[in-house]
Design a protein around this motif. Structure first.
Motif: not given
Lengths: 401, 401
Positions: A260, A262-264, A266-267
């Motif tokens: 999670h 990591l994706r935050l 990236q965003a």
């Protein structure tokens, strides 16, 4: 400009904007940079203590064209591998795949807030705690509940009680050279806190920017490394040891939270600047590293001791404090527990800046009569002069005056 | 690892984590970097086109100790002054105090989402639009409503209707060399859109990363510069023209929005890396600047033309497209409007990567039969080879097969 949103045609903004807290701190820090100001306000590392920027023939070439291109959200593989080695030296066994490079560790607080906080979410923290963490959690609507600091760290029984009572989603702690108090949790307290968190499965966000700034030998075992079951995020920084201007920090996290985060990340900003990552990776493997750290500690230890002497002379009769074993701050408790916020204006008019202690408490736990004083920034003469001015201001504003 | 949050003892996460969209894109981009892969998927600038890193005696010394220290959240004063000059060349009159340096323009989308979006907030965007913007707005709970693209840009009457119907808080547009479609709004359409936004006072978020990648002369007047009343945020990037690895972007904003954006930036990562800011500031004032841009356009124009030729040979009978006047992408419309997502797996097995068009639409507006193909990354031989493979895969998967 701040009033524009009250005009009839003002745009409708998100609810969280109403929680953007006052710009007091930005104003203090801006004022602290005025020419002639003696500043005890910020947490700026000293230019004398920063390692020099070296480029040796054996260094990875951080200006090579490859590092000018887009990179991975996770961070540079070279840096992640060296971060895992570095964390192993700190007592944490993590794989490089559990590390995430950040654009400064402040970004880790933003990601943790996004991960855990909805409007009204209860979050535990120390009282007092790092101001910008409070602001970041509160921006997303957290109800920050403060645990008082004890001589040992935090009280495990009280921690358990707070968890039972408030059902927080996570706890944010700075166990090593705590900001603003300078406290350092004892080894036994670290273990006891870990056991309570494991018992409840409460996620821990452990923030450790001051770890390397140790002047007296103390236990610094990361509480994250003692957890057997509770999820965790460990935030690390190079901004106090190396070069804050490059904005490279990192986190490590338990496998249930990592994807999670990591994706935050990236965003949020795709990835962290690559030349800065390579510089840090080079430093982590360079032969001068441990000498750089010794030099850093020696420089700051002297400053701390000089500050302690100057404080004894100026504040010895009006305040109490502990000599911090590490970090960048003294935390003064005035014997007259007055609200220090109104004194700030007077101090700034006299060209001295400090941080009122009230700013570091969650709203529900505000205590009066504390001041945070940085010792890394001012030179020896200014330090003495500035403290004398501050002490005089406090004496002139005693409640009985 | 992704399933961990379904285990009985899983930590409770924020509601927004349930909106973190699938990692399809990360998977495509990761797969696209596999050795031997011919990638039309990403939007990576070509290493040939990037200006070289120069350090001249007249440059501001970005390695000086001063830039290793903490900096201002607003950005370096030197860079902000040059950004205001740069924007003036683009037709926007802003003061340096209206500019905010970002850690890449993706961060501007994160800040705009924090500024406007609560769960359920209606936001207008183009359909199709930039995937990572959709993801960032949706992460905060936006209901993204898509406006179809026309030959001119977007239809002003439809825009007015959508504003009346959906009461959005803001609109996100990429008027110049739109991603993914390559569209460029006409001068008249820019003016008409500005008038509608002014009429309703609807805030505009204008994203312009591809502005400098112009191969045929077109109008590029920022719509923000045409607004008389509506609040606005203009997002600018150097990642397509200079060095994306440094992560330096910027925004300019109307005075009613700027103070909030600044405080959100501070809470997010304190400030952007300073050496990168100084590099960009140096480039903006260097004598090679306009030659660098000419070289960039010339390099990409040739690649675009080569791609157009190769497409005509391979896709001439099965798809339609417009030759983009700028940017990095061709947007193909297949004559058989099949869902291209299932074809991706087959393409990757054949060592070719592309972006299925469906990924660029808000969920409510998904259209089938589009593909986005990047032309900056693959070399001439791979381009021909990869397109031939892709065309064959599509022919083998016609609906009547």
């Amino acid at each position: 400009m701040y009033l524009a949103s009250q005009t009839p045609n003002a745009p409708q903004l998100s609810e969280r904007i109403s929680r953007l807290t006052s710009s007091l701190v930005r104003e203090i820090l801006a004022a602290a940079q005025a020419p002639g100001m003696i500043s005890f306000a910020g947490g700026l590392p000293s230019a004398d203590a920063m390692p020099v920027l070296r480029d040796t023939a054996t260094s990875h070439d951080w200006l090579s064209p490859v590092f000018q291109q887009y990179g991975q959200s996770e961070g540079e593989p070279l840096l992640r591998a060296r971060l895992a080695d570095w964390l192993a030296e700190c007592g944490m066994q993590v794989s490089p795949q559990q590390t995430l490079v950040l654009s400064g560790s402040q970004q880790g607080i933003d990601l943790a807030a996004k991960l855990f906080v909805d409007p009204g979410t209860p979050m535990l923290c120390e009282a007092p705690t790092y101001l910008a963490a409070l602001q970041a959690f509160q921006l997303f609507g957290a109800n920050c509940i403060g645990l008082p600091l004890t001589d040992e760290g935090i009280d495990p029984a009280q921690l358990a009680h707070m968890i039972e009572t408030h059902k927080p989603r996570a706890i944010y702690l700075i166990p090593t050279f705590q900001n603003p108090s300078g406290h350092c949790y004892s080894a036994a307290n670290r273990q006891a806190v870990a056991e309570v968190l494991d018992h409840y499965g409460l996620p821990l966000i452990e923030d450790e920017p001051y770890r390397e700034l140790m002047y007296d030998e103390v236990d610094r075992t990361p509480i994250c490394s003692l957890l057997k079951r509770a999820p965790w995020i460990y935030l690390g920084s190079f901004s106090k040891t190396l070069w804050p201007g490059w904005r490279v920090g990192f986190l490590a996290a338990s496998p249930d939270l990592f994807p999670h985060l990591l994706r935050l990340k990236q965003a949020g900003d795709l990835h962290t600047n690559r030349p800065g990552q390579i510089r840090i990776a080079n430093w982590l493997a360079c032969k001068e590293r441990n000498n750089d750290l010794l030099h850093l500690r020696e420089t700051y230890r002297k400053k701390r001791d000089a500050m302690n002497d100057a404080l004894t002379k100026t504040f010895g009769e009006i305040a109490d404090w502990e000599t911090p074993a590490g970090g960048l701050f003294f935390w003064l408790k005035l014997r007259n527990a007055i609200d220090t916020r109104p004194l700030l204006k007077i101090a700034l008019e006299n060209n001295v800046a400090f941080m009122p202690g009230e700013a570091f408490y969650p709203a529900s736990a505000i205590q009066h009569g504390n001041m945070r004083l940085n010792f890394s920034h001012a030179n020896a003469d200014d330090m003495k002069k500035g403290l004398a001015i501050l002490a005089k201001i406090i004496e002139h504003n005693k409640p009985d005056n």
